[in-house]
Each structure stands twice: as structure tokens, then as C-alpha cells.
Design an enzyme around this catalytic site. Structure first.
Site, PDB file in Angstrom:
ATOM      1  N   ARG A 232       0.829  -1.206   0.000  1.00  0.00           N
ATOM      2  CA  ARG A 232       0.000   0.000   0.000  1.00  0.00           C
ATOM      3  C   ARG A 232       0.872   1.268   0.000  1.00  0.00           C
ATOM      4  NH1 ARG A 232      -5.839   0.762   0.250  1.00  0.00           N
ATOM      5  NH2 ARG A 232      -6.057   2.988   0.494  1.00  0.00           N
TER       6      ARG A 232
ATOM      7  N   ILE B 262      -8.828   5.274   0.331  1.00  0.00           N
ATOM      8  CA  ILE B 262      -8.309   6.228   1.305  1.00  0.00           C
ATOM      9  C   ILE B 262      -6.909   6.628   0.852  1.00  0.00           C
ATOM     10  CG2 ILE B 262      -7.664   6.565   3.723  1.00  0.00           C
ATOM     11  CD1 ILE B 262     -10.636   6.134   3.333  1.00  0.00           C
ATOM     12  N   LEU B 263      -6.658   7.927   0.770  1.00  0.00           N
ATOM     13  CA  LEU B 263      -5.339   8.389   0.358  1.00  0.00           C
ATOM     14  C   LEU B 263      -4.382   8.353   1.543  1.00  0.00           C
ATOM     15  CD1 LEU B 263      -6.703  11.290  -1.797  1.00  0.00           C
ATOM     16  CD2 LEU B 263      -5.327   9.374  -2.689  1.00  0.00           C
TER      17      LEU B 263
ATOM     18  N   ASN C 179     -13.273  15.922  -0.055  1.00  0.00           N
ATOM     19  CA  ASN C 179     -13.956  14.656  -0.292  1.00  0.00           C
ATOM     20  C   ASN C 179     -15.457  14.910  -0.234  1.00  0.00           C
ATOM     21  OD1 ASN C 179     -14.414  11.930  -0.600  1.00  0.00           O
ATOM     22  ND2 ASN C 179     -13.545  11.335   1.382  1.00  0.00           N
ATOM     23  N   THR C 180     -16.219  14.082  -0.921  1.00  0.00           N
ATOM     24  CA  THR C 180     -17.664  14.204  -0.858  1.00  0.00           C
ATOM     25  C   THR C 180     -18.260  12.859  -0.486  1.00  0.00           C
ATOM     26  OG1 THR C 180     -19.650  14.763  -2.118  1.00  0.00           O
ATOM     27  CG2 THR C 180     -17.797  13.923  -3.385  1.00  0.00           C
ATOM     28  N   HIS C 181     -19.310  12.898   0.339  1.00  0.00           N
ATOM     29  CA  HIS C 181     -19.878  11.657   0.873  1.00  0.00           C
ATOM     30  C   HIS C 181     -21.404  11.749   0.853  1.00  0.00           C
ATOM     31  CE1 HIS C 181     -20.096   8.013   3.194  1.00  0.00           C
ATOM     32  NE2 HIS C 181     -20.924   8.586   4.045  1.00  0.00           N
TER      33      HIS C 181
ATOM     34  N   ASP D 291      -8.946  13.373   5.840  1.00  0.00           N
ATOM     35  CA  ASP D 291      -7.815  13.051   6.708  1.00  0.00           C
ATOM     36  C   ASP D 291      -7.554  11.555   6.563  1.00  0.00           C
ATOM     37  OD1 ASP D 291      -9.716  11.808   8.257  1.00  0.00           O
ATOM     38  OD2 ASP D 291      -9.602  13.244   9.914  1.00  0.00           O
TER      39      ASP D 291
ATOM     40  N   GLY E 256      -8.596   9.079   8.184  1.00  0.00           N
ATOM     41  CA  GLY E 256      -9.684   8.179   8.554  1.00  0.00           C
ATOM     42  C   GLY E 256     -10.689   8.000   7.423  1.00  0.00           C
TER      43      GLY E 256
ATOM     44  N   ASP F  85     -13.882   9.044   6.151  1.00  0.00           N
ATOM     45  CA  ASP F  85     -14.912  10.095   6.224  1.00  0.00           C
ATOM     46  C   ASP F  85     -14.943  10.796   7.584  1.00  0.00           C
ATOM     47  OD1 ASP F  85     -15.703   9.474   3.613  1.00  0.00           O
ATOM     48  OD2 ASP F  85     -17.031   7.896   4.306  1.00  0.00           O
TER      49      ASP F  85
HETATM   50  C1  GRF Z   1     -21.097  10.026  -4.900  1.00  0.00           C
HETATM   51  O1  GRF Z   1     -22.361   9.959  -4.279  1.00  0.00           O
HETATM   52  C2  GRF Z   1     -19.988  10.004  -3.888  1.00  0.00           C
HETATM   53  O2  GRF Z   1     -20.246  10.747  -2.754  1.00  0.00           O
HETATM   54  C3  GRF Z   1     -19.934   8.542  -3.575  1.00  0.00           C
HETATM   55  O3  GRF Z   1     -20.043   7.911  -4.829  1.00  0.00           O
HETATM   56  C4  GRF Z   1     -20.783   8.760  -5.692  1.00  0.00           C
HETATM   57  C5  GRF Z   1     -19.940   9.029  -6.891  1.00  0.00           C
HETATM   58  O4  GRF Z   1     -20.728   9.447  -7.960  1.00  0.00           O
HETATM   59  N1  GRF Z   1     -18.761   8.181  -2.846  1.00  0.00           N
HETATM   60  P1  GRF Z   1     -20.081   9.927  -9.332  1.00  0.00           P
HETATM   61  O5  GRF Z   1     -19.011   8.929  -9.717  1.00  0.00           O
HETATM   62  O6  GRF Z   1     -19.529  11.305  -9.128  1.00  0.00           O
HETATM   63  O7  GRF Z   1     -21.223   9.920 -10.296  1.00  0.00           O
END
Ligand code: GRF
Length: 209
Positions: free
Chosen positions: A68, A95-96, A108-110, A142, A144, A146
Site C-alpha cells: 500500500r 483512502i489516500l 472529499n464528498t460523501h 484526513d 480516517g 470520512d
Molecule cells: C457520490 O455519491 C460520492 O459521494 C460517492 O459515490 C458517488 C460518486 O458518484 N462516494 P459519481 O461517480 O460522481 O457519479
């Protein structure tokens, strides 16, 4: 205060969040542009979107490395070659490691309202739990899963007949808009981080606009 003009976006799948950033950055007044797109796998629509937009791509697969740590170093080097001001992990399912996280701010987006329902199945876990409101979170990454400082969140209702796919699509409609808004504001206004508090904009006097 950090500012973000050059974006490297990391993807693992369909890349609709990436597409939203590509579309937004076609307008120079947006303040940021996608200079490269990276992935951890081949053959995904996210990479095709980048190619159609004439944005360079790179792929680093974990399975191609003995450890890794070697993959961490390799992807950090690929990212660094594009000298990003901000790395955006947009549906990137890895995870980076420290080589990236220590060198660049990573957004990051969740698809859930953290700290509820972290991890790879945030939509499913929220649905199974029976919550009536879920949503999306944009946060700084970070080490972890999310757990990083939250930049922005928006709520999305769970409707009685939702399945995971329907709910995820409703969330993603909001998520794309929020991500584009936040990346643009960070690029144009800068941001500061103090502990877990992230503020965008001119902070003299302790106010953000
Ligand atoms: C998003 O909802 C993201 O938060 C999640 O996977 C989805 C990715 O969607 N981890 P896309 O590849 O941007 O269409």
C-alpha cells in the site's frame, strides 16, 4: 489562507461529480479548473468524461503494487506532477495515504450526513437504519474513513418507497451542486482550518461570508 485554482479530481466510477466540476470550470469566472483526472481503475465513465473534455488522465491500481505504501507514493507523485492547489476525491473509493494528504489539501464528498453513516455504503446504511432525513457532506480528507473536518452539508429527505439507487440519485443531485458551489468558493475566496472548523472566505473579524 489557502486558495485553489488548479484541481486534480480523483474518480472510481461514473464521474458525475467530476462532470459537474468540468462544466462549472468552463466559465473562467468560476476560479478553478480541472487540470487532471486520476483513477484507481481502468474503463470507467469518469475517465471517459475527462478524455472528452481534453483533460489528461492517469490510473494507478493498488493491485499493481507490492505494498500500500508504494501505491500511496505512486499516486502522490502522479498528482504532484500537475501541481494542484486542491485535490478533489469525487467518488474515489480509496483512502489516500500520507504522501498525498501531507502534500495537498484534499476535498472529499460523501452521500450521507456525517458523522452518521461513513464508509462505502452510506446511502444503504442510512436507508436500513430508517432515517427520514439524510444528505451529503463535503469535507476535507484526513487519514480516517470520512472523518475529516466538515466544510458543508445539505439535507435530503428519505421518501417511503426509496430504494438505494433512487435515494442515491436524489442525494447526488444535491451533492453535485454543493460540491461545485464549495470548490468554487474555496478557489475564489480561500479557506482556513482551525481544528475541526473550516471557514471559507475573508475571516477578518471572525466572520465568513
Ligand atoms: C457520490 O455519491 C460520492 O459521494 C460517492 O459515490 C458517488 C460518486 O458518484 N462516494 P459519481 O461517480 O460522481 O457519479
Amino acid at each position: 489562507m489557502s486558495k485553489a485554482g488548479r484541481l486534480v479530481v480523483l474518480v472510481s466510477g461514473s464521474g458525475t461529480n467530476l462532470q459537474a466540476l468540468l462544466d462549472a470550470s468552463a466559465d473562467p469566472s468560476y476560479g478553478a479548473r480541472v487540470v487532471a483526472v486520476g483513477a484507481d481503475r481502468d474503463g470507467i465513465e469518469g475517465l471517459a468524461r475527462a478524455t472528452r473534455a481534453q483533460v489528461p488522465t492517469f490510473v494507478e491500481k493498488l493491485g499493481d503494487y507490492a505494498t500500500r505504501a508504494e501505491w500511496d507514493a505512486a499516486i502522490a507523485a502522479r498528482i504532484a506532477a500537475y501541481e494542484p492547489d486542491l485535490v478533489v476525491s469525487a467518488g474515489f473509493m480509496k483512502i489516500l495515504g500520507p504522501p498525498t494528504l501531507d502534500a495537498f489539501p484534499v476535498l472529499n464528498t460523501h452521500p450521507a450526513l456525517l458523522p452518521s453513516f461513513p464508509g462505502a455504503h452510506g446511502v444503504r446504511d442510512a436507508l436500513v437504519h430508517g432515517v427520514k432525513v439524510t444528505g451529503c457532506t463535503v469535507m476535507l480528507a484526513d487519514s480516517g474513513v470520512d472523518t475529516g473536518p466538515i466544510v458543508a452539508q445539505e439535507a435530503v429527505p428519505v421518501l417511503p418507497d426509496d430504494d438505494e439507487a433512487v435515494l442515491h440519485e436524489r442525494i447526488k443531485t444535491v451533492e453535485r451542486r454543493l460540491l461545485v458551489e464549495i470548490v468554487g468558493r474555496m478557489a475564489r475566496e480561500g479557506w482556513t482550518v482551525s481544528g475541526r472548523q473550516v471557514r471559507i472566505g475573508n475571516l477578518t473579524g471572525g466572520e465568513s461570508t
